[in-house]
Enzyme design. Structure first.
Site, PDB file in Angstrom:
ATOM      1  N   GLU A 169      50.586  -2.628  43.361  1.00 15.87           N
ATOM      2  CA  GLU A 169      52.011  -3.245  43.905  1.00 15.87           C
ATOM      3  C   GLU A 169      52.440  -2.374  44.900  1.00 15.87           C
ATOM      4  OE1 GLU A 169      53.789  -4.701  39.809  1.00 15.87           O
ATOM      5  OE2 GLU A 169      55.154  -5.020  41.058  1.00 15.87           O
TER       6      GLU A 169
ATOM      7  N   ASN B 226      59.207  -6.853  45.696  1.00 22.05           N
ATOM      8  CA  ASN B 226      59.203  -7.137  44.646  1.00 22.05           C
ATOM      9  C   ASN B 226      60.782  -6.860  44.438  1.00 22.05           C
ATOM     10  OD1 ASN B 226      59.254  -8.846  42.366  1.00 22.05           O
ATOM     11  ND2 ASN B 226      57.296  -7.457  41.299  1.00 22.05           N
TER      12      ASN B 226
ATOM     13  N   CYS C 195      60.132  -6.632  35.577  1.00 19.11           N
ATOM     14  CA  CYS C 195      59.141  -6.188  34.934  1.00 19.11           C
ATOM     15  C   CYS C 195      58.779  -4.650  34.804  1.00 19.11           C
ATOM     16  CB  CYS C 195      57.469  -6.759  35.907  1.00 19.11           C
ATOM     17  SG  CYS C 195      56.485  -6.951  34.561  1.00 19.11           S
TER      18      CYS C 195
ATOM     19  N   LYS D  22      62.944  -4.240  42.819  1.00 16.46           N
ATOM     20  CA  LYS D  22      61.981  -3.675  42.156  1.00 16.46           C
ATOM     21  C   LYS D  22      62.050  -2.419  42.105  1.00 16.46           C
ATOM     22  CE  LYS D  22      57.864  -4.004  38.715  1.00 16.46           C
ATOM     23  NZ  LYS D  22      56.169  -4.565  38.696  1.00 16.46           N
TER      24      LYS D  22
ATOM     25  N   ASN E 107      55.421  -9.674  34.647  1.00 17.46           N
ATOM     26  CA  ASN E 107      53.587 -10.647  34.731  1.00 17.46           C
ATOM     27  C   ASN E 107      52.575  -9.397  34.025  1.00 17.46           C
ATOM     28  OD1 ASN E 107      53.306 -12.652  37.637  1.00 17.46           O
ATOM     29  ND2 ASN E 107      55.553 -12.377  36.800  1.00 17.46           N
TER      30      ASN E 107
ATOM     31  N   GLU F 270      59.223 -13.218  36.849  1.00 20.34           N
ATOM     32  CA  GLU F 270      58.704 -12.342  37.783  1.00 20.34           C
ATOM     33  C   GLU F 270      57.938 -13.325  39.218  1.00 20.34           C
ATOM     34  OE1 GLU F 270      56.338  -8.978  37.494  1.00 20.34           O
ATOM     35  OE2 GLU F 270      56.162  -7.727  38.742  1.00 20.34           O
TER      36      GLU F 270
END
Ligand code: ING
Length: 310
Positions: free
Chosen positions: A143, A107, A169, A124, A194, A47
């Site tokens: 995020e 993302n 993730c 994501k 991550n 990621e």
């Protein structure tokens, strides 16, 4: 003809805030070549593989924030990855921060086949953390501030001899992620992560970070009879400790390869894409055993408004 593909997980150690795309791409190229030298024809990067995990900071300067996103893929800096992919005949998954021409931020991960062509894109869906900085924390997890939720769903792609899917993730913690792809017959789910220790600042949860990582990946694999490749960005990245232990998980749920460092490290496994078949035909034969109509009923009963008594 067996559908065995030697697959690599290319774990990354820390990426410094000031590291350039040229520098990170050089690291990725080195691992792509290492993977290829071991017979791999597919490599799963992590990621946000091109930059440091910048959502750990409150970034006020718009220009600095924008500097962490890719506005084109491939770009001049990332084109060497695609060229090497074509030269070596090796496909790859690559995670990065995407800024679209109409100014949306995601993302994102792409799937590139063995001719160096982008065959799939995923954004994501499950964004952890928060949108406004929390007080008294050494690191944030913003995020929700820097990305919009993904708008592409969980597709699968028939490529490289199999049915391939992607996640990123936090997605791996949610059974729906794998199940939506499982219902499409996915045979390999690729994802990068991550994962900072201390994300929740709660014990014992934080001390279980690595256990919960493998638990999520192994359960997703077994319960959907699919290979799962989980690739970490890890180590001490700008003071934030992130977990490693990248793995390649078989449809049986068994870990067949695992990273042992918190640096750039390539692990590989020969993945038989037919291995999930026996599980899909027996234990997880969705058509025979699943009862979606019952699930809806339970959801309603659990809800505030009870259905009319039959
Ligand atoms: N990181 C973490 C992850 O889901 C996290 C956030 C860490 C959530 C630990 C819960 C526990 O692995 C990202 N980038 O989603």
């Amino acid at each position: 003809m067996t559908r065995k593909i030697i697959t690599a997980s290319a774990q990354m150690g820390p990426i410094a805030r000031a590291e350039t795309r040229t520098q990170t791409v050089a690291r990725l190229l080195e691992m792509m070549r290492e993977a290829h030298s071991r017979g791999a024809r597919l490599v799963v990067f992590t990621e946000m593989a091109l930059t440091t995990f910048f959502p750990r900071w409150m970034i006020e300067d718009e220009a600095e924030l924008d500097s962490f996103y890719e506005t084109e893929m491939p770009s001049a800096a990332t084109l060497p990855l695609f060229e090497e992919s074509k030269r070596l005949g090796i496909g790859f998954y690559l995670g990065y921060a995407e800024l679209t021409p109409d100014q949306h931020r995601y993302n994102t991960a792409i799937l590139v086949d063995q001719t160096g062509s982008i065959v799939g894109k995923y954004r994501k869906v499950h964004l952890p953390g928060w949108a406004e900085p929390l007080p008294n924390r050494p690191f944030q997890h913003l995020e929700k501030r820097y990305y919009e939720p993904g708008n592409l769903g969980f597709p699968v792609w028939r490529t490289m001899g199999g049915i391939m899917g992607m996640a990123i993730c936090n997605d791996r913690r949610w059974p729906e992620t794998y199940r939506v792809m499982g219902l499409q017959g996915v045979e390999m789910v690729m994802l990068g992560y991550n994962t900072p220790f201390g994300h929740l600042n709660q014990q014992p949860m934080d001390s279980l970070t690595l256990f919960h990582n493998h638990l999520s990946l192994q359960a997703g694999a077994y319960q959907n009879a699919t290979w799962v490749v989980g690739t970490a960005k890890c180590g001490n990245e700008e003071g934030s400790q992130m977990g490693g232990q990248s793995v390649i998980v078989a449809p049986s749920g068994e870990i067949v390869a695992q990273a042992v460092t918190v640096e750039d490290e390539v692990i590989t496994a020969k993945c038989d894409l037919d291995m999930g078949r026996i599980y899909k035909d027996t234990v997880f034969n969705f058509a025979l055993h699943r009862r979606p109509e019952a699930y809806t009923l339970i959801t309603e009963r659990a809800g505030v408004i009870l259905p009319e008594e039959p």
